[in-house]
Motif scaffolding. Structure first.
Motif, PDB file in Angstrom:
ATOM      1  N   ARG A  36      -4.859  -0.421   2.617  1.00 41.84           N
ATOM      2  CA  ARG A  36      -3.911  -0.772   1.558  1.00 41.84           C
ATOM      3  C   ARG A  36      -4.578  -1.671   0.534  1.00 41.84           C
ATOM      4  O   ARG A  36      -5.472  -2.435   0.855  1.00 41.84           O
ATOM      5  CB  ARG A  36      -2.710  -1.510   2.134  1.00 41.84           C
ATOM      6  N   ALA A  66      -4.783  -4.862  -1.422  1.00 48.28           N
ATOM      7  CA  ALA A  66      -4.335  -6.216  -1.085  1.00 48.28           C
ATOM      8  C   ALA A  66      -3.425  -6.803  -2.154  1.00 48.28           C
ATOM      9  O   ALA A  66      -2.580  -7.646  -1.859  1.00 48.28           O
ATOM     10  CB  ALA A  66      -5.535  -7.131  -0.863  1.00 48.28           C
ATOM     11  N   GLY A 105      -0.222  -3.642  -2.198  1.00 54.36           N
ATOM     12  CA  GLY A 105       0.293  -3.132  -0.932  1.00 54.36           C
ATOM     13  C   GLY A 105       0.320  -1.616  -0.874  1.00 54.36           C
ATOM     14  O   GLY A 105       0.692  -1.033   0.132  1.00 54.36           O
ATOM     15  N   ARG A 122      -6.924  -4.418   4.237  1.00 57.33           N
ATOM     16  CA  ARG A 122      -6.469  -4.701   2.864  1.00 57.33           C
ATOM     17  C   ARG A 122      -7.709  -4.864   1.990  1.00 57.33           C
ATOM     18  O   ARG A 122      -8.634  -5.584   2.329  1.00 57.33           O
ATOM     19  CB  ARG A 122      -5.618  -5.950   2.828  1.00 57.33           C
TER      20      ARG A 122
END
Length: 80
Positions: A48, A50, A53, A77
């Motif tokens: 994902r 960071a 998201g 992330r």
């Protein structure tokens, strides 16, 4: 490859680099798609962003997973 070179790399070069990594792993006897996923420190799942998201998709997932397992990062992330 230096930091400055990354901004100048085109998509076909990136795909060639990923393909070369996969071929090298196969030649070493490691099948990248059968890798034991429990050797990483990060939770399983899709990488994902960071900041937002949002999940990464396509070839980006494979590139980030490669880096995750190679470096042993503890999070999925990324800021890219």
């Amino acid at each position: 490859m230096g930091y400055q070179d990354r901004g100048q790399r085109n998509g076909s070069t990136l795909y060639s680099e990923v393909t070369d990594r996969i071929i090298a792993q196969i030649e070493e006897g490691t099948l990248p798609w059968v890798r034991p996923w429990d050797d990483g420190k990060a939770a399983l799942g899709l990488p994902r962003n960071a900041g937002t998201g949002r999940r990464y998709s396509g070839i980006n997932v494979l590139i980030l997973w490669h880096r995750l397992f190679k470096q042993g990062y503890g999070s999925q992330r990324w800021l890219t």
